[in-house]
Design a protein around this motif. Structure first.
Motif, PDB file in Angstrom:
ATOM      1  N   VAL A 179       0.858  -1.179   0.000  1.00  0.00           N
ATOM      2  CA  VAL A 179       0.000   0.000   0.000  1.00  0.00           C
ATOM      3  C   VAL A 179       0.891   1.225   0.000  1.00  0.00           C
ATOM      4  CG1 VAL A 179      -1.770   1.274   1.239  1.00  0.00           C
ATOM      5  CG2 VAL A 179      -1.821  -1.222   1.242  1.00  0.00           C
ATOM      6  N   LYS A 180       0.775   2.015  -1.061  1.00  0.00           N
ATOM      7  CA  LYS A 180       1.580   3.227  -1.200  1.00  0.00           C
ATOM      8  C   LYS A 180       0.681   4.416  -0.881  1.00  0.00           C
ATOM      9  CE  LYS A 180       4.053   5.969  -4.580  1.00  0.00           C
ATOM     10  NZ  LYS A 180       4.271   6.165  -6.005  1.00  0.00           N
ATOM     11  N   THR A 181       1.096   5.235   0.077  1.00  0.00           N
ATOM     12  CA  THR A 181       0.325   6.407   0.468  1.00  0.00           C
ATOM     13  C   THR A 181       1.019   7.653  -0.044  1.00  0.00           C
ATOM     14  OG1 THR A 181      -0.414   5.298   2.473  1.00  0.00           O
ATOM     15  CG2 THR A 181      -0.654   7.679   2.404  1.00  0.00           C
ATOM     16  N   GLU A 182       0.241   8.530  -0.665  1.00  0.00           N
ATOM     17  CA  GLU A 182       0.761   9.817  -1.097  1.00  0.00           C
ATOM     18  C   GLU A 182      -0.274  10.886  -0.807  1.00  0.00           C
ATOM     19  OE1 GLU A 182       1.597   9.285  -5.230  1.00  0.00           O
ATOM     20  OE2 GLU A 182      -0.478   9.515  -5.818  1.00  0.00           O
ATOM     21  N   TYR A 183       0.180  12.103  -0.697  1.00  0.00           N
ATOM     22  CA  TYR A 183      -0.693  13.228  -0.394  1.00  0.00           C
ATOM     23  C   TYR A 183      -0.673  14.214  -1.553  1.00  0.00           C
ATOM     24  CZ  TYR A 183      -0.936  11.487   4.352  1.00  0.00           C
ATOM     25  OH  TYR A 183      -1.164  10.701   5.449  1.00  0.00           O
ATOM     26  N   ILE A 184      -1.859  14.690  -1.915  1.00  0.00           N
ATOM     27  CA  ILE A 184      -2.014  15.669  -2.977  1.00  0.00           C
ATOM     28  C   ILE A 184      -2.379  17.005  -2.328  1.00  0.00           C
ATOM     29  CG2 ILE A 184      -3.263  16.263  -5.091  1.00  0.00           C
ATOM     30  CD1 ILE A 184      -1.681  13.674  -5.352  1.00  0.00           C
ATOM     31  N   VAL A 185      -1.709  18.080  -2.730  1.00  0.00           N
ATOM     32  CA  VAL A 185      -2.014  19.417  -2.205  1.00  0.00           C
ATOM     33  C   VAL A 185      -3.319  19.874  -2.832  1.00  0.00           C
ATOM     34  CG1 VAL A 185      -1.263  21.806  -2.051  1.00  0.00           C
ATOM     35  CG2 VAL A 185       0.410  19.963  -1.888  1.00  0.00           C
ATOM     36  N   LYS A 186      -4.335  20.073  -2.002  1.00  0.00           N
ATOM     37  CA  LYS A 186      -5.666  20.477  -2.461  1.00  0.00           C
ATOM     38  C   LYS A 186      -5.800  22.000  -2.479  1.00  0.00           C
ATOM     39  CE  LYS A 186      -9.856  18.818  -3.251  1.00  0.00           C
ATOM     40  NZ  LYS A 186     -10.156  18.039  -4.400  1.00  0.00           N
ATOM     41  N   ALA A 187      -5.323  22.669  -1.432  1.00  0.00           N
ATOM     42  CA  ALA A 187      -5.464  24.124  -1.341  1.00  0.00           C
ATOM     43  C   ALA A 187      -4.444  24.672  -0.352  1.00  0.00           C
ATOM     44  CB  ALA A 187      -6.869  24.496  -0.898  1.00  0.00           C
ATOM     45  N   ILE A 188      -4.243  25.978  -0.438  1.00  0.00           N
ATOM     46  CA  ILE A 188      -3.399  26.692   0.521  1.00  0.00           C
ATOM     47  C   ILE A 188      -4.263  27.749   1.204  1.00  0.00           C
ATOM     48  CG2 ILE A 188      -1.404  28.203   0.799  1.00  0.00           C
ATOM     49  CD1 ILE A 188      -0.128  26.778  -1.549  1.00  0.00           C
ATOM     50  N   VAL A 189      -4.209  27.772   2.539  1.00  0.00           N
ATOM     51  CA  VAL A 189      -4.988  28.730   3.327  1.00  0.00           C
ATOM     52  C   VAL A 189      -4.043  29.847   3.754  1.00  0.00           C
ATOM     53  CG1 VAL A 189      -6.430  29.053   5.354  1.00  0.00           C
ATOM     54  CG2 VAL A 189      -6.477  26.863   4.151  1.00  0.00           C
ATOM     55  N   LYS A 190      -4.274  31.043   3.212  1.00  0.00           N
ATOM     56  CA  LYS A 190      -3.425  32.189   3.525  1.00  0.00           C
ATOM     57  C   LYS A 190      -4.164  33.264   4.306  1.00  0.00           C
ATOM     58  CE  LYS A 190      -0.698  31.703  -0.689  1.00  0.00           C
ATOM     59  NZ  LYS A 190      -0.317  32.327  -1.958  1.00  0.00           N
ATOM     60  N   LYS A 191      -5.495  33.220   4.298  1.00  0.00           N
ATOM     61  CA  LYS A 191      -6.285  34.291   4.915  1.00  0.00           C
ATOM     62  C   LYS A 191      -7.265  33.722   5.923  1.00  0.00           C
ATOM     63  CE  LYS A 191      -5.855  37.385   1.071  1.00  0.00           C
ATOM     64  NZ  LYS A 191      -5.129  38.507   1.502  1.00  0.00           N
ATOM     65  N   LYS A 192      -7.651  34.605   6.845  1.00  0.00           N
ATOM     66  CA  LYS A 192      -8.649  34.262   7.859  1.00  0.00           C
ATOM     67  C   LYS A 192      -9.695  35.372   7.870  1.00  0.00           C
ATOM     68  CE  LYS A 192      -7.587  34.731  12.312  1.00  0.00           C
ATOM     69  NZ  LYS A 192      -7.137  34.413  13.678  1.00  0.00           N
ATOM     70  N   LEU A 193     -10.970  34.976   7.871  1.00  0.00           N
ATOM     71  CA  LEU A 193     -12.064  35.934   8.006  1.00  0.00           C
ATOM     72  C   LEU A 193     -12.524  35.882   9.455  1.00  0.00           C
ATOM     73  CD1 LEU A 193     -14.028  35.053   4.755  1.00  0.00           C
ATOM     74  CD2 LEU A 193     -12.247  36.761   5.064  1.00  0.00           C
ATOM     75  N   LEU A 194     -12.251  36.944  10.201  1.00  0.00           N
ATOM     76  CA  LEU A 194     -12.527  36.981  11.631  1.00  0.00           C
ATOM     77  C   LEU A 194     -13.816  37.740  11.905  1.00  0.00           C
ATOM     78  CD1 LEU A 194     -11.620  36.467  14.561  1.00  0.00           C
ATOM     79  CD2 LEU A 194     -10.338  38.606  14.430  1.00  0.00           C
ATOM     80  N   PHE A 195     -14.762  37.054  12.549  1.00  0.00           N
ATOM     81  CA  PHE A 195     -16.031  37.654  12.970  1.00  0.00           C
ATOM     82  C   PHE A 195     -16.060  37.590  14.490  1.00  0.00           C
ATOM     83  CE2 PHE A 195     -16.741  35.953   8.735  1.00  0.00           C
ATOM     84  CZ  PHE A 195     -17.372  37.007   8.103  1.00  0.00           C
ATOM     85  N   LYS A 196     -15.655  38.689  15.155  1.00  0.00           N
ATOM     86  CA  LYS A 196     -15.570  38.661  16.614  1.00  0.00           C
ATOM     87  C   LYS A 196     -16.645  39.491  17.292  1.00  0.00           C
ATOM     88  CE  LYS A 196     -12.008  42.211  17.071  1.00  0.00           C
ATOM     89  NZ  LYS A 196     -10.693  42.522  17.590  1.00  0.00           N
ATOM     90  N   SER A 197     -17.413  40.262  16.532  1.00  0.00           N
ATOM     91  CA  SER A 197     -18.475  41.066  17.147  1.00  0.00           C
ATOM     92  C   SER A 197     -19.754  40.227  17.271  1.00  0.00           C
ATOM     93  CB  SER A 197     -18.750  42.321  16.322  1.00  0.00           C
ATOM     94  OG  SER A 197     -19.174  41.976  15.029  1.00  0.00           O
TER      95      SER A 197
END
Length: 120
Positions: free
Chosen positions: A89-107
């Motif tokens: 069994v060969k396991t590999e990982y594919i890069v799906k997305a990169i998360v660079k931003k955060k939407l902050l809702f603190k109010s």
């Protein structure tokens, strides 16, 4: 053990939505792919999240360290040196997305509906 990480095609840019507090739902049989609300952006780029009759205003932030979203793939490979029936069994990982931003809702959410007419 070396686990290969591959990049296929175009990598999407994702963002994390950071809410302060809890979201409570009615009893739902299947909560997968459940719609929570609508996300909009003003002309100036301010994120607005509408959940039911509530609206939240947030701000967009850049993460100090980007995150990567990986998808695991397992492949069964027949190894002729071990035996015809044996498989590795060969396991590999594919890069799906990169998360660079955060939407902050603190109010606290504000109610959209302020005056509901009473039924006659």
């Amino acid at each position: 053990m070396i686990v290969p990480i591959k990049r296929n095609g175009v990598i999407e840019d994702w963002a994390i939505i950071d809410l302060q507090g809890d979201l409570k739902f009615e009893k739902i049989e299947n909560s997968d792919n459940q719609l929570i609300g609508d996300l909009h952006f003003t002309k100036t780029g301010v994120p607005i999240l509408i959940i039911g009759i509530h609206v939240l205003h947030g701000k967009e932030m850049t993460l100090e360290k980007p995150l990567v979203v990986l998808e695991r793939h397992r492949n069964n490979i027949r190894d002729e040196t071990i035996g015809e029936e044996d498989q590795i069994v060969k396991t590999e990982y594919i890069v799906k997305a990169i998360v660079k931003k955060k939407l902050l809702f603190k109010s606290r959410p504000k109610s959209i509906v302020t005056n509901v007419p009473k039924p006659c």
